[in-house]
Design a protein around this motif. Structure first.
Motif, PDB file in Angstrom:
ATOM      1  N   ASP A 135       0.754  -1.198  -0.081  1.00  0.00           N
ATOM      2  CA  ASP A 135       0.016   0.117   0.047  1.00  0.00           C
ATOM      3  C   ASP A 135       0.870   1.355  -0.230  1.00  0.00           C
ATOM      4  OD1 ASP A 135      -3.023  -0.318  -0.075  1.00  0.00           O
ATOM      5  OD2 ASP A 135      -2.673  -1.454   1.845  1.00  0.00           O
ATOM      6  N   VAL A 136       0.432   2.351  -0.449  1.00  0.00           N
ATOM      7  CA  VAL A 136       0.978   3.585  -0.485  1.00  0.00           C
ATOM      8  C   VAL A 136       0.134   4.450   0.496  1.00  0.00           C
ATOM      9  CG1 VAL A 136       1.522   5.780  -1.588  1.00  0.00           C
ATOM     10  CG2 VAL A 136       2.155   3.575  -2.471  1.00  0.00           C
ATOM     11  N   LYS A 137       0.742   5.061   1.422  1.00  0.00           N
ATOM     12  CA  LYS A 137      -0.041   5.744   2.684  1.00  0.00           C
ATOM     13  C   LYS A 137      -0.172   7.099   2.300  1.00  0.00           C
ATOM     14  CE  LYS A 137       0.510   2.407   6.195  1.00  0.00           C
ATOM     15  NZ  LYS A 137       0.555   2.271   7.668  1.00  0.00           N
ATOM     16  N   SER A 138       0.944   7.912   1.506  1.00  0.00           N
ATOM     17  CA  SER A 138       1.006   9.202   1.550  1.00  0.00           C
ATOM     18  C   SER A 138       0.216   9.953   0.178  1.00  0.00           C
ATOM     19  CB  SER A 138       2.552   9.695   1.149  1.00  0.00           C
ATOM     20  OG  SER A 138       3.389   9.105   2.088  1.00  0.00           O
ATOM     21  N   LEU A 139      -1.027   9.766   0.483  1.00  0.00           N
ATOM     22  CA  LEU A 139      -2.091  10.243  -0.436  1.00  0.00           C
ATOM     23  C   LEU A 139      -3.315  11.260   0.363  1.00  0.00           C
ATOM     24  CD1 LEU A 139      -2.732   6.966  -2.055  1.00  0.00           C
ATOM     25  CD2 LEU A 139      -1.133   8.450  -2.863  1.00  0.00           C
ATOM     26  N   ILE A 140      -3.444  12.224  -0.462  1.00  0.00           N
ATOM     27  CA  ILE A 140      -4.613  12.964   0.037  1.00  0.00           C
ATOM     28  C   ILE A 140      -5.978  12.998  -0.920  1.00  0.00           C
ATOM     29  CG2 ILE A 140      -5.526  15.369   0.421  1.00  0.00           C
ATOM     30  CD1 ILE A 140      -3.220  14.717   2.340  1.00  0.00           C
ATOM     31  N   TRP A 141      -6.795  12.813  -0.345  1.00  0.00           N
ATOM     32  CA  TRP A 141      -8.105  12.234  -1.359  1.00  0.00           C
ATOM     33  C   TRP A 141      -9.008  13.307  -1.336  1.00  0.00           C
ATOM     34  CZ3 TRP A 141      -7.715   7.971  -4.206  1.00  0.00           C
ATOM     35  CH2 TRP A 141      -6.891   6.966  -3.805  1.00  0.00           C
ATOM     36  N   PHE A 142      -9.911  13.367  -2.235  1.00  0.00           N
ATOM     37  CA  PHE A 142     -10.826  14.564  -2.420  1.00  0.00           C
ATOM     38  C   PHE A 142     -11.706  14.076  -3.257  1.00  0.00           C
ATOM     39  CE2 PHE A 142      -7.807  15.374  -5.858  1.00  0.00           C
ATOM     40  CZ  PHE A 142      -8.239  15.884  -6.952  1.00  0.00           C
ATOM     41  N   ASN A 143     -13.061  14.695  -3.452  1.00  0.00           N
ATOM     42  CA  ASN A 143     -14.300  14.281  -4.332  1.00  0.00           C
ATOM     43  C   ASN A 143     -14.025  15.765  -5.647  1.00  0.00           C
ATOM     44  OD1 ASN A 143     -16.596  14.161  -6.048  1.00  0.00           O
ATOM     45  ND2 ASN A 143     -17.819  13.451  -4.283  1.00  0.00           N
ATOM     46  N   PRO A 144     -13.515  15.230  -6.868  1.00  0.00           N
ATOM     47  CA  PRO A 144     -13.377  16.325  -7.709  1.00  0.00           C
ATOM     48  C   PRO A 144     -14.761  16.889  -8.072  1.00  0.00           C
ATOM     49  CG  PRO A 144     -13.015  14.015  -8.734  1.00  0.00           C
ATOM     50  CD  PRO A 144     -13.180  13.959  -7.414  1.00  0.00           C
TER      51      PRO A 144
END
Length: 418
Positions: A135-144
């Motif tokens: 897994d990669v943990k360094s992610l910022i998620w958003f709803n485009p």
């Protein structure tokens, strides 16, 4: 009733630690093996599909012991002299804890795996486990569809983006015995992006105190970013919180963590209902990664057959493309274009040798189990009361002094994929 549900119902005998045996049967012992796993929901279903193929191809029956209290259950089984044939170990700290109980696997089994994953299954010069899910943990998620991608992911920019507005972040910290881990991952991610791999490795090896300016600043930066979203976070499940990003209307707008943990429904389209940017601000290209390892506790020859199968490229391709599983393979033969999900393809590319990223293994996963548990607990306490920070960090320094820091050599914690 589905086939999986029917088998679960027939096998729900050992419930003392929420343990469920799946695929129970009456086949000869030499044609069976047991595997203990910590997964549930979509992650379990993805793994179960791979296991069913192995059973069909080999005739070997696999009994899956599904537990939400794996540390306690595995400790009890090992102490009683009755361990499972294989067990999924969710951290390098756990792998090192059981090093004396694990059977060596041999070097060739990991030769196709990228760094830093390949070397983490080796303890004392022996290959004891294979990283079967990354897994990669360094992610910022958003709803485009409702918000734009953050222009910068530095702590100050993220704090300004969310301000102290209520509910900007999809923050949930509850996760049973490991409640607090989402905050722990993010704090470590901030330290890595802001202070680099040297500070990160010194912190994990014990040469940089928890109460140092660098580490304490990472805690304060995290608390400042999520300030408007901490109410109720300690008892809110991570996936439940993340799902708020894709509801109509959304109940929150940003999240941090791995794709597999976000719990996005299969009906949510990558790039439309959710998207991501890395949390390492440019030109920083350092990412926090993690893996689940499979270790062998017995000499059952079928255990060797299964672990070879699970680590192979064919099984890995099937596993990462199962709906809702959202896993990643550290096997270099599984290429990004082979992932069905567009978000997965982009993330998988970060694990490739030509990505330009430096991959550092997850801090909490690289700690001794006692220290990581104290880390998670401190996150929950700090979420409730900011004034406790110095006391909590002093306490973590004390736990490290008595229980030890990371068992992983510093030179194995970070590496460009190769």
């Amino acid at each position: 009733m589905s086939a999986l549900t029917a088998r679960l119902t027939r096998c729900a005998a050992a419930l003392g630690l929420l343990l469920t045996a799946v695929a129970c049967g009456s086949g000869p012992r030499d044609e069976r093996l047991t595997v203990m796993v910590p997964w549930s929901g979509d992650e379990f279903q993805a793994f179960y599909t791979v296991i069913k193929t192995f059973e069909e191809d080999t005739g070997v029956q696999v009994d899956l012991e599904v537990t939400r209290a794996q540390t306690q259950q595995l400790d009890a089984a090992v102490a009683a002299g009755a361990p499972p044939d294989l067990a999924v170990l969710p951290s390098v700290g756990a792998l090192n804890q059981y090093a004396g109980d694990l059977q060596p696997l041999g070097d060739p089994i990991t030769e196709e795996y990228a760094q830093p994953f390949r070397g983490l299954g080796t303890v004392g010069g022996r290959v004891l486990a294979v990283p079967v899910k990354a897994d990669v943990k360094s992610l910022i998620w958003f709803n485009p569809t409702v918000t734009r991608a953050p222009r910068s992911t530095s702590p100050s920019a993220l704090r300004a983006l969310s301000g102290r507005a209520t509910g900007a972040w999809c923050l949930g910290l509850a996760s049973g015995p490991t409640s607090g881990w989402p905050g722990a991952d993010w704090i470590a991610d901030i330290l890595l992006s802001q202070h680099g791999t040297d500070a990160y490795k010194k912190w994990l090896s014990g040469r940089l105190r928890w109460n140092s300016p660098q580490v304490s600043a990472a805690w304060r930066a995290w608390r400042g970013i999520v300030a408007g979203s901490v109410e109720g976070a300690s008892v809110r499940r991570f996936a439940d919180a993340a799902n708020g990003m894709t509801t109509k209307p959304p109940t929150c707008f940003f999240g941090h963590g791995t794709l597999s943990a976000m719990g996005f429904p299969d009906s949510a389209a990558a790039g439309t209902a959710y998207d991501f940017v890395t949390s390492a601000p440019e030109p920083v290209r350092r990412l926090e990664v993690s893996a689940d390892f499979v270790g062998r506790f017995t000499t059952n020859p079928n255990a060797g057959r299964l672990i070879t199968y699970l680590s192979g490229a064919e099984a890995q391709r099937t596993w990462v493309n199962e709906p809702g599983g959202y896993g990643f393979s550290a096997n270099s033969r599984v290429r990004p274009e082979e992932y069905a999900n567009s978000a997965q393809r982009r993330i998988a590319a970060m694990l490739r040798p030509d990505s330009g990223h430096t991959l550092c293994f997850s801090a909490a996963d690289a700690m001794t189990p006692d220290l990581s548990a104290a880390f998670y607990r401190a996150v929950l306490d700090y979420t409730s009361d900011e004034s406790l920070l110095r006391t909590l960090l002093d306490g973590l320094d004390q736990v490290r002094s008595s229980r030890g820091g990371s068992p992983v050599p510093p030179d194995r914690l970070c590496a460009p994929p190769s």
